[in-house]
Scaffold this active site. Sequence first.
Site, short mmCIF file in Angstrom:
data_model
loop_
_atom_site.label_atom_id
_atom_site.label_comp_id
_atom_site.label_asym_id
_atom_site.label_seq_id
_atom_site.Cartn_x
_atom_site.Cartn_y
_atom_site.Cartn_z
N ARG A 23 91.56 16.93 17.46
CA ARG A 23 90.40 18.14 17.88
C ARG A 23 89.48 17.36 18.61
O ARG A 23 89.02 18.01 19.67
CB ARG A 23 90.02 18.70 16.61
CG ARG A 23 88.83 19.64 16.92
CD ARG A 23 88.39 20.39 15.96
NE ARG A 23 88.45 19.86 14.47
CZ ARG A 23 87.26 19.29 14.07
NH1 ARG A 23 86.42 18.74 14.69
NH2 ARG A 23 87.45 18.92 12.58
N TYR A 34 85.42 40.45 33.54
CA TYR A 34 86.73 40.75 32.98
C TYR A 34 86.32 41.31 31.53
O TYR A 34 85.19 40.95 30.94
CB TYR A 34 87.22 39.07 32.69
CG TYR A 34 88.20 39.22 31.54
CD1 TYR A 34 89.64 39.82 31.66
CD2 TYR A 34 87.96 38.42 30.42
CE1 TYR A 34 90.34 39.88 30.63
CE2 TYR A 34 89.00 38.31 29.45
CZ TYR A 34 90.12 39.16 29.50
OH TYR A 34 91.10 39.17 28.38
N ASP A 69 82.80 31.98 36.49
CA ASP A 69 84.11 31.98 36.05
C ASP A 69 85.34 31.81 37.34
O ASP A 69 85.08 32.86 38.27
CB ASP A 69 84.54 33.21 35.25
CG ASP A 69 85.82 33.33 34.85
OD1 ASP A 69 86.59 32.99 35.36
OD2 ASP A 69 85.90 34.18 33.70
N LYS A 100 95.96 31.34 33.73
CA LYS A 100 96.22 32.06 34.93
C LYS A 100 97.02 30.78 35.96
O LYS A 100 97.63 30.38 35.90
CB LYS A 100 95.05 32.59 35.51
CG LYS A 100 94.38 33.78 34.28
CD LYS A 100 95.23 34.52 33.83
CE LYS A 100 94.68 35.78 32.91
NZ LYS A 100 93.86 35.25 31.80
N1 PLP Z 1 88.12 35.05 32.79
C1 PLP Z 1 89.19 36.09 33.42
C2 PLP Z 1 88.62 36.17 34.97
C3 PLP Z 1 90.19 36.25 33.07
O1 PLP Z 1 91.10 37.49 33.65
C4 PLP Z 1 90.62 36.34 31.62
C5 PLP Z 1 91.69 36.70 31.23
O2 PLP Z 1 92.29 37.64 31.56
C6 PLP Z 1 89.65 35.38 30.76
C7 PLP Z 1 88.55 34.89 31.39
C8 PLP Z 1 90.22 35.11 29.62
O3 PLP Z 1 91.23 34.07 29.48
P1 PLP Z 1 92.07 33.76 28.00
O4 PLP Z 1 92.94 35.13 28.15
O5 PLP Z 1 92.92 32.70 28.61
O6 PLP Z 1 91.36 33.79 26.96
#
Ligand code: PLP
Length: 393
Positions: free
Chosen positions: A57, A110, A182, A207
């Site tokens: 961990r 998001y 992000d 992604k």
């Molecule tokens: N940030 C963005 C721009 C996203 O599109 C997403 C998920 O779609 C996330 C964060 C969250 O990621 P996760 O689904 O891997 O937790």
Amino acid sequence: MSTPETIRQPEPQPATVATRAGLATDPAYRAVVPPIYLSTNYAFDDIDQRGPFDYSRSNNPTRQILSEALAQLEFGQGAEITSSGLGAITACLHSLTRPGDLVLAPHDCYGGTWRLLDALARRGVIRLELADFTDPGLTESIERLRPALVWVETPSNPLLRITDIAAVAEASHAVGAQVVADNTFLSPALQNPLRLGADVVVHSTTKYINGHSDVIGGLVVAGQAERAEDLRWWCNALGLTASAFDCYLVLRGLRTLFPRVRAHCDNAAHVVAAIAGHPALTALHYPGLADHPGHALAARQQHGFGAMISFDVGSEAAARRFLGGLRHFSLAESLGGVESLVCHPGRMTHAAMPPQVQAAAGLTPGLLRLSVGVEQAEDLAADLLAGLDRALA
Ligand code: PLP
């Protein structure tokens, strides 16, 4: 004559770093691909003498190869791999805010980020202000509101609005605020927010970085070693770190990140050229279009326009007609995998946002979002054109 030691070689380019992460470093059998370390624990020499690893961990050799490569690709001083993108976001909120701090975030971020920020604000853990990050008055709002943390997501999800990272970072630092970006929509292959002044970068590695839609994962990278250490501390304390198996898969995906992203971008440009001007479209959002409001800024701060597109077909009924019969776009959440995807943000990815919040963010019932994959571009374009013809009917 120069000896091999004196011949100076340039630092490897990012695409080389991505492909060669950890290759040929296995001390046991000289395996080219580094083996996966599934062991949860590592033997101590003595009770006060631990080796480089003790408990997975906290740290793990497979995860370390991935985090070091991604820290380098984002030009950071340290990184941690988390079990999801939201895990990385959670780590940032713990590391960068204190109770009652104000967080300023884009109103069209998001949906899962919004849900977490909104829930924490409702509990009084943080205070939250949402704003249009493309508004020229944003820097004045930062000066007036004096937030502790400014959350940037550019291009935004799902409307592909572009935020000026350098301008936001300058205004934020002037009032002592930290900036997190992000970078999920572009990947380190197309944008490096730390180089533009952000303090921390997060990704959903689910992604583009993994790219094969078979791992949920996240990444947090800091521009300063001390911040990176604090983020890693929180990831360990909260139990957010990713499993060795997931890291192994993401490392495999990372090796092809740069050529994949090139193919994604080429295909996106091809399909946009094919569908632009179709009478079923009431709006087409793609930063590569010369008339996109963020085009010049995207050209300046990104290394490509990405492969996310959204468009409006005027109504939910038209959107449903578009979707019925698509052959090469799967109707699914997520993005950034090699396969093409389509989603209805209002009903899918952003469903957690109540209708008035969606409306304020500009999400309309006829809006659809595409993640353009690496299939043959002509097949994708033909599929979209047939769908747009159905939407008109
Ligand atoms: N940030 C963005 C721009 C996203 O599109 C997403 C998920 O779609 C996330 C964060 C969250 O990621 P996760 O689904 O891997 O937790």
